[in-house]
Scaffold this active site. Structure first.
Site, PDB file in Angstrom:
ATOM      1  N   HIS A 208       0.840  -1.199   0.000  1.00 27.45           N
ATOM      2  CA  HIS A 208       0.000   0.000   0.000  1.00 27.45           C
ATOM      3  C   HIS A 208       0.874   1.248   0.000  1.00 27.45           C
ATOM      4  O   HIS A 208       1.961   1.266   0.574  1.00 27.45           O
ATOM      5  CB  HIS A 208      -0.906  -0.003   1.229  1.00 27.45           C
ATOM      6  CG  HIS A 208      -1.991   1.026   1.194  1.00 27.45           C
ATOM      7  ND1 HIS A 208      -1.764   2.359   1.470  1.00 27.45           N
ATOM      8  CD2 HIS A 208      -3.313   0.919   0.908  1.00 27.45           C
ATOM      9  CE1 HIS A 208      -2.902   3.021   1.361  1.00 27.45           C
ATOM     10  NE2 HIS A 208      -3.856   2.170   1.021  1.00 27.45           N
ATOM     11  N   CYS A 246      -3.505   2.959  -4.398  1.00 26.06           N
ATOM     12  CA  CYS A 246      -4.454   3.773  -3.646  1.00 26.06           C
ATOM     13  C   CYS A 246      -4.425   5.199  -4.172  1.00 26.06           C
ATOM     14  O   CYS A 246      -3.448   5.931  -3.944  1.00 26.06           O
ATOM     15  CB  CYS A 246      -4.133   3.747  -2.154  1.00 26.06           C
ATOM     16  SG  CYS A 246      -5.287   4.739  -1.169  1.00 26.06           S
ATOM     17  N   HIS A 273      -7.506   0.840  -4.413  1.00 29.51           N
ATOM     18  CA  HIS A 273      -8.389   1.682  -3.602  1.00 29.51           C
ATOM     19  C   HIS A 273      -8.657   2.923  -4.444  1.00 29.51           C
ATOM     20  O   HIS A 273      -7.715   3.626  -4.826  1.00 29.51           O
ATOM     21  CB  HIS A 273      -7.711   2.119  -2.304  1.00 29.51           C
ATOM     22  CG  HIS A 273      -7.408   1.009  -1.358  1.00 29.51           C
ATOM     23  ND1 HIS A 273      -6.682   1.207  -0.206  1.00 29.51           N
ATOM     24  CD2 HIS A 273      -7.751  -0.300  -1.369  1.00 29.51           C
ATOM     25  CE1 HIS A 273      -6.579   0.063   0.457  1.00 29.51           C
ATOM     26  NE2 HIS A 273      -7.211  -0.869  -0.241  1.00 29.51           N
ATOM     27  N   ASP A 319     -12.956   2.470  -1.094  1.00 26.20           N
ATOM     28  CA  ASP A 319     -12.126   2.964  -0.006  1.00 26.20           C
ATOM     29  C   ASP A 319     -12.946   3.784   0.970  1.00 26.20           C
ATOM     30  O   ASP A 319     -14.024   3.372   1.361  1.00 26.20           O
ATOM     31  CB  ASP A 319     -10.940   3.747  -0.575  1.00 26.20           C
ATOM     32  CG  ASP A 319      -9.725   3.706   0.347  1.00 26.20           C
ATOM     33  OD1 ASP A 319      -9.753   2.975   1.347  1.00 26.20           O
ATOM     34  OD2 ASP A 319      -8.739   4.406   0.071  1.00 26.20           O
ATOM     35  N   HIS A 320     -12.468   4.942   1.367  1.00 24.63           N
ATOM     36  CA  HIS A 320     -13.158   5.723   2.385  1.00 24.63           C
ATOM     37  C   HIS A 320     -14.333   6.489   1.784  1.00 24.63           C
ATOM     38  O   HIS A 320     -14.394   6.718   0.582  1.00 24.63           O
ATOM     39  CB  HIS A 320     -12.205   6.731   3.026  1.00 24.63           C
ATOM     40  CG  HIS A 320     -10.933   6.142   3.507  1.00 24.63           C
ATOM     41  ND1 HIS A 320      -9.801   6.885   3.716  1.00 24.63           N
ATOM     42  CD2 HIS A 320     -10.587   4.856   3.811  1.00 24.63           C
ATOM     43  CE1 HIS A 320      -8.819   6.116   4.132  1.00 24.63           C
ATOM     44  NE2 HIS A 320      -9.262   4.868   4.185  1.00 24.63           N
ATOM     45  N   TYR A 333     -15.817   4.829   7.100  1.00 22.58           N
ATOM     46  CA  TYR A 333     -16.275   3.511   6.670  1.00 22.58           C
ATOM     47  C   TYR A 333     -17.769   3.290   6.886  1.00 22.58           C
ATOM     48  O   TYR A 333     -18.205   2.178   7.177  1.00 22.58           O
ATOM     49  CB  TYR A 333     -15.458   2.417   7.369  1.00 22.58           C
ATOM     50  CG  TYR A 333     -14.076   2.283   6.785  1.00 22.58           C
ATOM     51  CD1 TYR A 333     -13.876   1.629   5.572  1.00 22.58           C
ATOM     52  CD2 TYR A 333     -12.981   2.842   7.424  1.00 22.58           C
ATOM     53  CE1 TYR A 333     -12.612   1.517   5.024  1.00 22.58           C
ATOM     54  CE2 TYR A 333     -11.706   2.729   6.880  1.00 22.58           C
ATOM     55  CZ  TYR A 333     -11.530   2.070   5.681  1.00 22.58           C
ATOM     56  OH  TYR A 333     -10.278   1.967   5.137  1.00 22.58           O
TER      57      TYR A 333
END
Length: 358
Positions: A208, A246, A273, A319-320, A333
Site C-alpha cells: 500500500h 491507492c 483503492h 475505499d473511504h 467507513y
C-alpha cells in the site's frame, strides 16, 4: 471488468453488515482481515476458514486480505525478524490453502495512516477524514494517538489499535535513526524471503502507498511516488511483488500523476483503492471527498480509464467515504457514501468499456 468489494471489519467491529453489502449492485465480495490477531502471529487455518465461511454464507467472497500486518520486528530488523517472517509465510500458506491469494500490506513504521481530524464537518453537514500537517508538527506521537483515539467514536481503527499504540515510545525507539535506505533494505529482505512461498501458492502481495506521502514525526517513508514504487518493483522483479494502487494516498501529494503511475505499473497492480480528495491550497492540508470528480481535485474518469487501458480486472474498493445522512459508523467507513461512490465508479467503468467497443 474490475471486481467491486467493500472493506468489512467483521461483526465485532463493523456497523455495516454483510447482507447490506450484498445488496449494493455489482458487489462481488469483501476485503477483510482477522482483526485482533497481532502482527507477527500466525493466522490459523481454522480461523481463516471460519471467516471465509461467514462471508460465503452471505453470498459474497473474500477478494483480498487487508491486511496481514507486517510486524515491527520485520520493518525495523530486530533480533526477532526471521521468526516473524516464518510466521508470515505460514499465514500466507494457510490463506492460500483456503483459496485466498491476494494480500494487501504496508511498510509504514509505527502509524499505519495518519489523519488529524476524523470527523471534519463539511459545508453540507457531512463529516470526513482530514489532515493538517501543522497539527502533526504541534504535537508529539502520544498526543497524536490520543487525538485519533478520541475521534474514533468508540471504534477500533485499523492501524491504531490501543494495545499496540499504547507502546508509542517503545515503537519509536525501534526506528530511532533509521533512514529511508535502511527501511527499504528491510522491505527487500522481507520480500525476497516470502517470494518462494508466493510463487508456490500463487499469492499476490500488494504493498500500500504511504498515507500521507511524506514523513510523519521524522519516520522514514518509502512508498510515496512513481519512483519509489518502481524501485520496489525493480528490487524484487517478481510478478507476485505488486502494488495496492491507492488513489487517495497518492493524491495527498499533488505532484503524483496518478493515471501515469497506473499505466506505468501494468501487470504489477493486484488491488486498488479508488477515492477522491480535496486539496486546500495550503501546504500539506487535505480532506477526503465524495468519489465524483467535481467534489475533489482528481479526475476520476481518467483514473478509471487508466485502469481499463492496462487491462486491470482485479479487485477494487471505493475505499473511504463521507459519513452522511446521520449514519453513526466508523469514521470513513460508513455504508451510504461508499455505496454511492461504488455506483459512480461502476458507471464510469461501464461507459469506458462500451465507448471502447465501438
Amino acid at each position: 471488468m474490475m471486481k467491486l468489494g467493500f472493506r468489512w471489519f467483521g461483526d465485532k467491529y463493523d456497523t455495516v453488515k454483510l447482507w447490506q453489502l450484498r445488496q449494493i449492485p455489482g458487489t462481488k465480495g469483501v476485503v477483510t482481515s482477522l482483526y485482533g490477531v497481532a502482527p507477527g502471529a500466525i493466522w490459523g487455518r481454522d480461523k481463516i476458514h471460519a471467516l471465509k465461511s461467514e462471508v460465503e454464507e452471505a453470498g459474497l467472497e473474500i477478494l483480498c486480505i487487508e491486511s496481514v500486518n507486517v510486524a515491527d520486528a520485520i520493518k525495523a530488523a530486530t533480533y526477532d525478524r526471521d521468526r516473524c517472517i516464518e510466521n508470515y509465510i505460514k499465514s500466507l500458506e494457510n490463506l492460500a490453502e483456503e483459496g485466498i491469494h491476494t494480500v494487501c500490506y504496508n511498510f509504514m513504521p509505527v502509524f499505519d495512516w495518519t489523519r488529524t481530524d476524523l470527523n471534519k464537518m463539511r459545508e453540507d453537514g457531512a463529516t470526513v477524514l482530514s489532515y493538517d500537517h501543522s497539527v502533526v508538527e504541534s504535537v508529539d506521537p502520544q498526543e497524536m494517538f490520543d487525538i485519533v483515539d478520541s475521534d474514533s467514536s468508540g471504534h477500533v481503527l485499523p492501524g491504531w489499535e490501543p494495545e499496540r499504540l499504547g507502546k508509542v515510545k517503545e515503537l519509536f525507539g525501534l526506528y530511532k535513526g533509521m533512514d529511508e535506505d535502511t527501511l527499504f533494505a528491510n522491505l527487500v529482505y522481507f520480500l525476497k524471503a516470502i517470494m518462494p512461498t508466493c510463487d508456490k501458492y500463487d499469492v499476490d502481495m500488494c504493498i500500500h502507498i504511504d498515507d500521507p506521502c511524506w514523513s510523519v514525526f521524522g519516520l522514514p517513508r518509502i512508498v510515496r511516488s512513481k519512483e519509489h514504487l518502481h524501485r520496489i518493483m525493480d528490487a524484487v522483479p517478481n510478478v507476485h511483488n505488486g502494488v495496492t494502487l491507492c488513489t487517495g494516498s497518492l493524491s495527498s501529494d499533488p505532484s503524483n500523476n496518478i493515471p501515469d503511475i497506473i499505466r506505468s505499473l501494468k501487470g504489477r497492480i493486484h488491488f486498488a483503492h479508488i477515492r477522491n480528495t480535496r486539496q486546500s491550497g495550503t501546504y500539506r492540508v487535505f480532506e477526503e471527498a465524495a468519489h465524483i470528480s467535481c467534489d475533489g481535485y482528481l479526475d476520476m474518469y481518467e483514473i478509471m480509464k487508466a485502469f481499463y487501458d492496462i487491462g486491470y480486472d482485479g479487485p477494487f474498493r471505493p475505499d473511504h467515504g463521507r459519513n452522511i445522512w446521520g449514519e453513526m459508523a466508523m469514521p470513513g467507513y460508513g455504508l451510504y457514501d461508499r455505496a454511492l461512490g461504488s455506483q459512480y465508479l461502476l458507471g464510469l467503468e461501464e461507459a469506458i468499456i462500451k465507448a471502447n467497443k465501438k
